[in-house]
Scaffold this active site. Sequence first.
Site, PDB file in Angstrom:
ATOM      1  N   LYS A 180       0.861  -1.185   0.000  1.00  0.00           N
ATOM      2  CA  LYS A 180       0.000   0.000   0.000  1.00  0.00           C
ATOM      3  C   LYS A 180       0.898   1.237   0.000  1.00  0.00           C
ATOM      4  CE  LYS A 180      -2.384   3.331   2.597  1.00  0.00           C
ATOM      5  NZ  LYS A 180      -1.961   4.370   1.640  1.00  0.00           N
ATOM      6  N   GLY A 233       6.854   5.610   8.080  1.00  0.00           N
ATOM      7  CA  GLY A 233       5.943   6.740   8.148  1.00  0.00           C
ATOM      8  C   GLY A 233       5.995   7.416   9.500  1.00  0.00           C
ATOM      9  N   SER A 234       4.898   8.049   9.873  1.00  0.00           N
ATOM     10  CA  SER A 234       4.866   8.858  11.096  1.00  0.00           C
ATOM     11  C   SER A 234       4.779   7.985  12.342  1.00  0.00           C
ATOM     12  CB  SER A 234       3.665   9.804  11.065  1.00  0.00           C
ATOM     13  OG  SER A 234       2.451   9.071  11.200  1.00  0.00           O
ATOM     14  N   ASN A 235       5.160   8.569  13.467  1.00  0.00           N
ATOM     15  CA  ASN A 235       5.127   7.830  14.736  1.00  0.00           C
ATOM     16  C   ASN A 235       3.714   7.455  15.148  1.00  0.00           C
ATOM     17  OD1 ASN A 235       7.853   9.069  14.711  1.00  0.00           O
ATOM     18  ND2 ASN A 235       7.987   8.115  16.722  1.00  0.00           N
ATOM     19  N   VAL A 237       0.980   6.888  13.325  1.00  0.00           N
ATOM     20  CA  VAL A 237       0.458   5.777  12.528  1.00  0.00           C
ATOM     21  C   VAL A 237       1.225   4.498  12.851  1.00  0.00           C
ATOM     22  CG1 VAL A 237       0.106   4.896  10.190  1.00  0.00           C
ATOM     23  CG2 VAL A 237      -0.329   7.302  10.690  1.00  0.00           C
ATOM     24  N   GLY A 238       2.527   4.612  12.994  1.00  0.00           N
ATOM     25  CA  GLY A 238       3.340   3.437  13.303  1.00  0.00           C
ATOM     26  C   GLY A 238       2.920   2.751  14.593  1.00  0.00           C
ATOM     27  N   GLU A 255       9.736   1.985  10.790  1.00  0.00           N
ATOM     28  CA  GLU A 255      10.788   3.000  10.641  1.00  0.00           C
ATOM     29  C   GLU A 255      10.059   4.333  10.634  1.00  0.00           C
ATOM     30  OE1 GLU A 255      13.042   5.769   9.918  1.00  0.00           O
ATOM     31  OE2 GLU A 255      12.500   5.273   7.858  1.00  0.00           O
ATOM     32  N   CYS A 289      13.470  11.325   6.741  1.00  0.00           N
ATOM     33  CA  CYS A 289      13.513  10.993   8.170  1.00  0.00           C
ATOM     34  C   CYS A 289      14.919  11.165   8.734  1.00  0.00           C
ATOM     35  CB  CYS A 289      13.001   9.577   8.411  1.00  0.00           C
ATOM     36  SG  CYS A 289      13.824   8.328   7.418  1.00  0.00           S
ATOM     37  N   GLN A 336       1.618  19.273   3.863  1.00  0.00           N
ATOM     38  CA  GLN A 336       3.013  19.346   4.285  1.00  0.00           C
ATOM     39  C   GLN A 336       3.471  20.791   4.390  1.00  0.00           C
ATOM     40  OE1 GLN A 336       4.167  16.571   5.317  1.00  0.00           O
ATOM     41  NE2 GLN A 336       6.129  17.414   5.973  1.00  0.00           N
ATOM     42  N   GLU A 390       9.739  16.618  15.190  1.00  0.00           N
ATOM     43  CA  GLU A 390      10.100  16.466  13.789  1.00  0.00           C
ATOM     44  C   GLU A 390       9.253  17.408  12.932  1.00  0.00           C
ATOM     45  OE1 GLU A 390      11.083  12.835  10.790  1.00  0.00           O
ATOM     46  OE2 GLU A 390       9.117  12.754  11.756  1.00  0.00           O
TER      47      GLU A 390
END
Length: 487
Positions: A180, A233-235, A237-238, A255, A289, A336, A390
């Site tokens: 995806k 991706g982002s923290n 969502v991770g 990651e 990142c 963004q 970030e």
Amino acid sequence: MTTEVQIKTYLNYINGEWVTSVSSEVEKSLNPADKSEIVGYVQKSTEVDLNLAVDAAKQTKAKWRKLSGAERGEYLYKAAQVLDKRIEEIAECATREMGKTFAETKGETARGIAILKYYAGEGMRKIGDVIPSTDSTALMFTTRVPLGVVGVITPWNFPIAIPIWKIAPALVYGNTVVVKPATETAITCAKIIECFEEAGLPKGVINMITGPGNVIGQGIAEHEDINGITFTGSNGVGKRIAQAALARGAKYQLEMGGKNPVIVAVDADLDLAVDAVIAGAFRSTGQKCTATSRVIIVNEIYEEFKQKLVEKTKEITIGNGLDNATWMGPCASENQLKNVLYYINKGLEEGAHILTGGKRLEEGVQAKGYYVEPTIFENCTPDMTIVQEEIFGPVIALLKVNSVEEALQLANNVQYGLSASIFTTNIQHFLSFVDNMEAGLIRINAESAGVELQAPFGGMKNSSSHSREQGEAAKEFFTSVKTILVK
């Protein structure tokens, strides 16, 4: 009379066929350099589409697993050849979808080719060891077996390299894949899948679904027939993916973010350090990142370093990534851009001072896109938002310290630990940095961004789930060890 240009609609790839979503809905992919340009349309998929893709991967996994590693590797090598033939086309598509310069996306495509060739060779390397048994009449050894079906969830900032560095090892170690991609760069991913298709991969071995993260991404994390999930991706969502995978016992790899420091010591080569900070902070519009986000400078050389850095930053040319004169492209999307402007305003509110940049560019052709100036803050304190969080944009914070020891403490004073670098010619300084810096990627006299494809990549603290991608380290995630004793 004007001719109307037909904008292509890209489909999902399921069980070796390009198919529309059952929803029949599509989403636009816009060019961030010129938001009036629609690059194409991609499918807005549903849970039903995901189930079809997972079922295809599940039905094929036994046959794919039975091939030898060398046979699977040959498919990757063929895919590399196809990608090489299409390098210009795919790089241009990535620039139009994501915004970074054509030179960068072409380099990224070349890296994708190299990754495929590297993992093609992995099919011929060892997958186990012979271990002495306490029983002299027994033979004991290990082998590695694939996880089964692997879900691959990729971001928009490296739309070629990241999908490939996840898909290639997953395949060569015997897994089937459901990928995806981020919607913003889903067309680029579709073109990569076309390369695998042309390479002759059997039906169902690789499948691609596009659609909302809260439907398809979360669906991958929760799907009972997906045995492993690899995510970049982002923290936020991770962590949701990790919780869903953990709840059902699936293997996962994350990651995530970084707040990467560069330390500049008194004995540093300042010109080298300035060039590296600019490349690390502003290439890809800071949307990496591993991008440089904090620059920690020892007091004695602070003013000289600052002057050189600001002067060189002001020379950066900003524009459409397809223009050869452009050094830095736009932010990848309106969201963004808004995020970057939010942090710039936050820095000003909290008392930091802008040395250069800080504004959205809205004159001439730049008014059509999501452009922002490369921005440097000073008078920053360790607790400021722009020092702790970030930003994922072309913004850096300068911090002044009295010693390398103080710089190291400040460098570690964040929740992230992805990459870090130091500029010094003092062996004690760099050895102390190597020993004490809490980051997965340590670089000496080099920019914070970048890692070679044959080396392990991943972070510490909240930057990752503590596994590693790329190189031989990928084997640890995409396989399980089986121990055998023969009596």
